[in-house]
Write a protein that holds these residues in place. Structure first.
Motif, PDB file in Angstrom:
ATOM      1  N   CYS A 143       0.832  -1.215   0.000  1.00 38.13           N
ATOM      2  CA  CYS A 143       0.000   0.000   0.000  1.00 38.13           C
ATOM      3  C   CYS A 143       0.860   1.257   0.000  1.00 38.13           C
ATOM      4  N   GLN A 144       1.830   1.312  -0.889  1.00 44.57           N
ATOM      5  CA  GLN A 144       2.773   2.425  -0.879  1.00 44.57           C
ATOM      6  C   GLN A 144       2.109   3.790  -1.056  1.00 44.57           C
ATOM      7  N   VAL A 145       1.005   3.837  -1.800  1.00 45.77           N
ATOM      8  CA  VAL A 145       0.327   5.123  -2.004  1.00 45.77           C
ATOM      9  C   VAL A 145      -0.318   5.616  -0.710  1.00 45.77           C
ATOM     10  N   CYS A 146      -0.509   4.706   0.250  1.00 45.47           N
ATOM     11  CA  CYS A 146      -1.128   5.085   1.530  1.00 45.47           C
ATOM     12  C   CYS A 146      -0.089   5.371   2.610  1.00 45.47           C
ATOM     13  N   VAL A 147       1.168   5.115   2.312  1.00 48.99           N
ATOM     14  CA  VAL A 147       2.217   5.230   3.327  1.00 48.99           C
ATOM     15  C   VAL A 147       2.627   6.691   3.529  1.00 48.99           C
ATOM     16  N   ILE A 148       2.692   7.072   4.791  1.00 50.83           N
ATOM     17  CA  ILE A 148       3.229   8.385   5.160  1.00 50.83           C
ATOM     18  C   ILE A 148       4.602   8.138   5.772  1.00 50.83           C
ATOM     19  N   LYS A 154       7.705   4.849   8.955  1.00 52.74           N
ATOM     20  CA  LYS A 154       6.671   4.747   7.924  1.00 52.74           C
ATOM     21  C   LYS A 154       5.364   4.329   8.586  1.00 52.74           C
ATOM     22  N   ILE A 156       0.841   3.695   8.027  1.00 52.71           N
ATOM     23  CA  ILE A 156      -0.427   3.691   7.307  1.00 52.71           C
ATOM     24  C   ILE A 156      -1.503   3.967   8.347  1.00 52.71           C
ATOM     25  N   GLY A 158      -5.385   4.565   9.802  1.00 54.66           N
ATOM     26  CA  GLY A 158      -6.803   4.301   9.656  1.00 54.66           C
ATOM     27  C   GLY A 158      -7.547   5.454  10.294  1.00 54.66           C
ATOM     28  N   GLN A 159      -8.818   5.262  10.548  1.00 57.44           N
ATOM     29  CA  GLN A 159      -9.615   6.317  11.184  1.00 57.44           C
ATOM     30  C   GLN A 159      -9.476   6.178  12.700  1.00 57.44           C
TER      31      GLN A 159
END
Length: 206
Positions: A143-148, A154, A156, A158-159
């Protein structure tokens, strides 16, 4: 978890023992030449085997199929490839078997590709297990596009929680569903950066 026959498993096990050209693989089995050829072609098409520069090898999908049948060598090979433990691989494969009856039609070139079969809630079953670090690592890769990514690691998000993290502050380890006392402060800081970045782009367009 795979609708494969014993001859297919024999070929996969042989390819794991002897990585090479078809004839070398064939000689490691008890299968007639023509049958072995047809089955190798089928296993290649289904992604269980790979074929690069004339060399036939077991793909990740094939290793998972073997490990699901208790093949220790396949589990060890997966552990080497993903720099984890055999126990982590075996636990991951065991859980995977409960979610899919047949991986034959799952397009999986990497172990992380199997994560699409799990929901977010399903992933919690890996928390505090031998496979937690492996799954967290796979998530951060898949999920690289979701990684900060920050100087501290690093993440990821959630809510209201951290789904997966590699945090230098918390001991440089991979974790799932992290209960971090710094979460609110960290999330607030990240949110401000995104808001500022978004406003900046909006102003440029005006």
């Amino acid at each position: 978890m795979c609708r494969l026959e014993e001859k297919d498993y024999e070929i996969l096990a042989a390819a794991l023992r002897v990585k090479g050209r078809f004839y070398s693989l064939y000689k490691e089995t008890s299968i007639p030449l023509a049958t072995a050829w047809r089955r190798v072609q089928r296993l290649l098409q289904m992604g269980y085997l790979t074929h690069v520069d004339g060399v036939i090898d077991v793909g990740v999908k094939g290793l998972v199929a073997l490990a699901a049948r208790g093949d220790v060598h396949a589990a060890v090979e997966l552990a080497k490839r993903y720099k984890t433990t055999r126990e982590a691989v075996e636990y991951f494969v065991k859980e995977l078997c409960q979610y899919v009856e047949d991986i034959s039609f799952v397009p999986a070139a990497e172990l992380s590709d199997f994560l699409r079969l799990f929901s977010i809630a399903d992933l919690y079953r890996f928390k505090d297990t031998p496979a937690e670090e492996l799954v967290a690592k796979l998530l951060l890769d898949y999920c690289q596009v979701c990684v900060i990514e920050t100087e501290s690691g690093k993440y990821i998000f959630g809510q209201g929680y951290i789904l997966a993290s590699y945090c230098k502050i918390c001991g440089e380890k991979y974790e799932l569903f992290v209960k971090c006392p710094l979460y609110d402060k960290f999330f607030s800081s990240v949110k401000k950066v995104f808001i500022k970045s978004g406003n900046g782009r909006g102003n440029e367009g005006n």
